[in-house]
Design a protein around this motif. Structure first.
Motif, mmCIF file in Angstrom:
data_model
loop_
_atom_site.group_PDB
_atom_site.id
_atom_site.type_symbol
_atom_site.label_atom_id
_atom_site.label_comp_id
_atom_site.label_asym_id
_atom_site.label_seq_id
_atom_site.Cartn_x
_atom_site.Cartn_y
_atom_site.Cartn_z
ATOM 1 N N MET A 176 -20.808 -20.533 -3.149
ATOM 2 C CA MET A 176 -21.477 -19.308 -2.748
ATOM 3 C C MET A 176 -20.491 -18.145 -2.793
ATOM 4 S SD MET A 176 -23.841 -20.670 0.438
ATOM 5 C CE MET A 176 -22.765 -19.888 1.555
ATOM 6 N N ALA A 177 -20.990 -16.985 -3.147
ATOM 7 C CA ALA A 177 -20.157 -15.787 -3.134
ATOM 8 C C ALA A 177 -19.882 -15.410 -1.681
ATOM 9 C CB ALA A 177 -20.859 -14.646 -3.855
ATOM 10 N N SER A 178 -18.640 -15.138 -1.404
ATOM 11 C CA SER A 178 -18.285 -14.678 -0.064
ATOM 12 C C SER A 178 -17.179 -13.642 -0.199
ATOM 13 C CB SER A 178 -17.841 -15.845 0.818
ATOM 14 O OG SER A 178 -16.763 -16.521 0.244
ATOM 15 N N PRO A 179 -17.209 -12.641 0.647
ATOM 16 C CA PRO A 179 -16.207 -11.581 0.535
ATOM 17 C C PRO A 179 -14.810 -12.072 0.894
ATOM 18 C CG PRO A 179 -17.583 -11.229 2.479
ATOM 19 C CD PRO A 179 -18.144 -12.411 1.742
ATOM 20 N N ILE A 180 -13.839 -11.524 0.219
ATOM 21 C CA ILE A 180 -12.437 -11.755 0.558
ATOM 22 C C ILE A 180 -11.950 -10.448 1.155
ATOM 23 C CG2 ILE A 180 -10.123 -12.219 -0.321
ATOM 24 C CD1 ILE A 180 -11.440 -13.767 -2.617
ATOM 25 N N GLN A 181 -11.563 -10.483 2.407
ATOM 26 C CA GLN A 181 -11.130 -9.264 3.074
ATOM 27 C C GLN A 181 -9.735 -9.452 3.649
ATOM 28 O OE1 GLN A 181 -14.150 -8.531 5.996
ATOM 29 N NE2 GLN A 181 -15.598 -7.763 4.500
ATOM 30 N N VAL A 182 -8.900 -8.468 3.395
ATOM 31 C CA VAL A 182 -7.553 -8.444 3.951
ATOM 32 C C VAL A 182 -7.397 -7.083 4.606
ATOM 33 C CG1 VAL A 182 -5.088 -8.549 3.442
ATOM 34 C CG2 VAL A 182 -6.700 -9.935 2.120
ATOM 35 N N SER A 183 -6.966 -7.088 5.850
ATOM 36 C CA SER A 183 -6.846 -5.814 6.551
ATOM 37 C C SER A 183 -5.599 -5.806 7.427
ATOM 38 C CB SER A 183 -8.086 -5.595 7.423
ATOM 39 O OG SER A 183 -7.973 -4.385 8.124
ATOM 40 N N PHE A 184 -4.823 -4.754 7.314
ATOM 41 C CA PHE A 184 -3.691 -4.530 8.191
ATOM 42 C C PHE A 184 -3.305 -3.060 8.094
ATOM 43 C CE2 PHE A 184 -1.955 -5.866 4.154
ATOM 44 C CZ PHE A 184 -0.926 -4.974 3.906
ATOM 45 N N GLU A 185 -2.608 -2.592 9.086
ATOM 46 C CA GLU A 185 -2.189 -1.196 9.097
ATOM 47 C C GLU A 185 -0.737 -1.098 8.651
ATOM 48 O OE1 GLU A 185 -3.133 1.175 12.492
ATOM 49 O OE2 GLU A 185 -4.941 0.006 12.886
ATOM 50 N N ALA A 186 -0.483 -0.092 7.817
ATOM 51 C CA ALA A 186 0.876 0.146 7.334
ATOM 52 C C ALA A 186 1.026 1.636 7.052
ATOM 53 C CB ALA A 186 1.136 -0.662 6.069
ATOM 54 N N PRO A 187 2.178 2.178 7.332
ATOM 55 C CA PRO A 187 2.403 3.606 7.086
ATOM 56 C C PRO A 187 2.719 3.871 5.606
ATOM 57 C CG PRO A 187 4.348 2.650 8.077
ATOM 58 C CD PRO A 187 3.313 1.560 8.019
ATOM 59 N N ILE A 188 1.668 3.978 4.778
ATOM 60 C CA ILE A 188 1.865 4.258 3.351
ATOM 61 C C ILE A 188 0.916 5.377 2.927
ATOM 62 C CG2 ILE A 188 2.687 1.942 2.769
ATOM 63 C CD1 ILE A 188 -0.084 1.323 1.661
ATOM 64 N N SER A 189 1.240 6.017 1.835
ATOM 65 C CA SER A 189 0.412 7.110 1.320
ATOM 66 C C SER A 189 -0.888 6.558 0.722
ATOM 67 C CB SER A 189 1.176 7.884 0.250
ATOM 68 O OG SER A 189 1.350 7.075 -0.898
ATOM 69 N N ARG A 190 -1.858 7.432 0.553
ATOM 70 C CA ARG A 190 -3.128 7.014 -0.058
ATOM 71 C C ARG A 190 -2.914 6.509 -1.486
ATOM 72 N NH1 ARG A 190 -7.315 11.638 2.000
ATOM 73 N NH2 ARG A 190 -7.553 10.759 4.095
ATOM 74 N N ALA A 191 -2.058 7.189 -2.221
ATOM 75 C CA ALA A 191 -1.791 6.779 -3.606
ATOM 76 C C ALA A 191 -1.174 5.379 -3.635
ATOM 77 C CB ALA A 191 -0.866 7.781 -4.291
ATOM 78 N N ARG A 192 -0.214 5.131 -2.755
ATOM 79 C CA ARG A 192 0.426 3.803 -2.698
ATOM 80 C C ARG A 192 -0.576 2.748 -2.258
ATOM 81 N NH1 ARG A 192 3.013 0.053 -4.774
ATOM 82 N NH2 ARG A 192 4.260 -1.220 -3.407
ATOM 83 N N LYS A 193 -1.436 3.101 -1.302
ATOM 84 C CA LYS A 193 -2.460 2.164 -0.836
ATOM 85 C C LYS A 193 -3.389 1.782 -1.982
ATOM 86 C CE LYS A 193 -6.343 1.631 2.304
ATOM 87 N NZ LYS A 193 -7.192 2.264 3.310
ATOM 88 N N ALA A 194 -3.807 2.765 -2.776
ATOM 89 C CA ALA A 194 -4.684 2.486 -3.916
ATOM 90 C C ALA A 194 -4.011 1.533 -4.897
ATOM 91 C CB ALA A 194 -5.083 3.784 -4.607
ATOM 92 N N GLU A 195 -2.712 1.727 -5.133
ATOM 93 C CA GLU A 195 -1.963 0.853 -6.041
ATOM 94 C C GLU A 195 -1.867 -0.563 -5.478
ATOM 95 O OE1 GLU A 195 0.321 -0.566 -9.254
ATOM 96 O OE2 GLU A 195 -1.102 1.077 -9.025
ATOM 97 N N VAL A 196 -1.615 -0.691 -4.184
ATOM 98 C CA VAL A 196 -1.521 -2.015 -3.549
ATOM 99 C C VAL A 196 -2.864 -2.736 -3.632
ATOM 100 C CG1 VAL A 196 -1.215 -3.197 -1.329
ATOM 101 C CG2 VAL A 196 0.401 -1.420 -2.031
#
Length: 105
Positions: free
Chosen positions: A14-34
């Motif tokens: 079955m399809a199920s979402p893969i979610q990873v969440s954590f807070e880190a002090p990074i820029s939006r551009a770097r976050k998009a790349e990660v």
């Protein structure tokens, strides 16, 4: 259809979402790349263990099929397209050879 066939195994997934969440002090551009690189790593790993086809893996990480094959090459994952007219048993026997690659990158 016999019990335990590959088709039955695929249908039971079955399809199920893969979610990873954590807070880190990074820029939006770097976050998009990660996020982009993480999606690619997940797609590559699911492709290598035959959970996803190359086409699905490409779609899930937002690449064309050709660009996904290039990403596989850059990551050291060997892949060749199935030979037209090859038997299903022959394709299964070769699937481990086609999809092997460096683990833990």
């Amino acid at each position: 259809m016999r019990h335990g066939s590959r088709k039955n195994q695929r249908e039971s997934v079955m399809a199920s979402p893969i979610q990873v969440s954590f807070e880190a002090p990074i820029s939006r551009a770097r976050k998009a790349e990660v996020v982009r690189r993480t999606r690619q790593r997940i797609a590559i790993e699911l492709f290598k263990d035959s959970t996803w086809s190359a086409g699905l893996a490409a779609k899930m990480c937002g690449l064309t099929y050709r660009d996904f094959l290039e990403l596989l090459r850059k990551e050291g994952v060997t892949y060749s397209r199935p030979v037209k007219g090859a038997t299903a048993a022959g394709r299964r026997a070769l699937s481990g050879v086609r999809r092997r690659g460096a683990v833990g990158r």
